[in-house]
Design a protein around this motif. Structure first.
Motif, PDB file in Angstrom:
ATOM      1  N   ASP A 123      23.880  62.477  31.951  1.00 44.20           N
ATOM      2  CA  ASP A 123      23.048  63.551  31.406  1.00 44.20           C
ATOM      3  C   ASP A 123      22.714  63.296  29.937  1.00 44.20           C
ATOM      4  O   ASP A 123      21.567  63.437  29.521  1.00 44.20           O
ATOM      5  N   ARG A 124      23.715  62.938  29.168  1.00 39.50           N
ATOM      6  CA  ARG A 124      23.519  62.689  27.734  1.00 39.50           C
ATOM      7  C   ARG A 124      22.591  61.496  27.514  1.00 39.50           C
ATOM      8  O   ARG A 124      21.661  61.552  26.708  1.00 39.50           O
ATOM      9  N   LEU A 125      22.818  60.425  28.244  1.00 42.93           N
ATOM     10  CA  LEU A 125      22.011  59.217  28.106  1.00 42.93           C
ATOM     11  C   LEU A 125      20.545  59.482  28.466  1.00 42.93           C
ATOM     12  O   LEU A 125      19.630  59.141  27.713  1.00 42.93           O
ATOM     13  N   LEU A 126      20.316  60.109  29.608  1.00 47.54           N
ATOM     14  CA  LEU A 126      18.950  60.346  30.066  1.00 47.54           C
ATOM     15  C   LEU A 126      18.239  61.424  29.253  1.00 47.54           C
ATOM     16  O   LEU A 126      17.004  61.440  29.189  1.00 47.54           O
ATOM     17  N   SER A 127      18.990  62.294  28.608  1.00 50.05           N
ATOM     18  CA  SER A 127      18.353  63.335  27.791  1.00 50.05           C
ATOM     19  C   SER A 127      17.557  62.730  26.636  1.00 50.05           C
ATOM     20  O   SER A 127      16.617  63.337  26.130  1.00 50.05           O
TER      21      SER A 127
END
Length: 160
Positions: A123-127
């Motif tokens: 989630d953090r990476l793709l955000s």
């Protein structure tokens, strides 16, 4: 283009149908990709929304379905990809990036307290390549700020 796990009756699904019922079909070409069908599939089709279904269980999207999703994106050429839920969100987001789609939006509907560290990492990476993250409550926004460590300016609340 909306990407959603299924079209059964739930908050995520009814929010999508409500959106489809109020969109100007002459101005916007809305279509939906769902991993699994549901009772709302025909409601959307009756409204004139194109629905692509992979007819799989909501969490069981395989390699062939990913290739099919890529082909749909390339053929339909949507300007906006809106991914709903974790499974459709992660896979849809990665395929959208691979297909060079211009805008990716993701919606989060529950608190998802069961998420493991690798879920949070993804989630953090793709955000970082998401134009906007939509949540359905301030509680969910606060959780994303604290747990996922997402920047506040990326998050918008749209109440159910």
């Amino acid at each position: 283009m909306q990407i959603i796990p299924n079209l059964n009756t739930g908050g995520m699904e009814t929010q999508l149908v409500s959106f489809a019922m109020h969109i100007d079909n002459k101005k916007y070409d809305l279509f939906v990709c769902c991993i699994g069908d549901g009772v709302l599939t025909e409601v959307l089709r009756e409204k004139g929304v194109k629905v692509f279904s992979f007819k799989k269980k909501p969490n069981a999207i395989g390699f062939k379905s990913l290739i099919d999703l890529y082909r749909i994106m390339k053929n339909e050429k949507p300007q906006i990809i809106h991914c709903q839920g974790f499974t459709a969100g992660i896979r849809g987001h990665m395929i959208a990036k691979f297909a060079n789609m211009p805008v990716i939006i993701k919606s989060y509907h529950g608190l998802n307290l069961h998420k493991k560290k690798w879920h949070l990492f993804l989630d953090r990476l793709l955000s970082k390549t998401t134009a906007r993250l939509i949540v359905v409550s301030n509680c969910r926004k606060q959780l994303m700020l604290k747990r996922e460590k997402i920047k506040a300016d990326k998050i918008t609340i749209v109440y159910n």
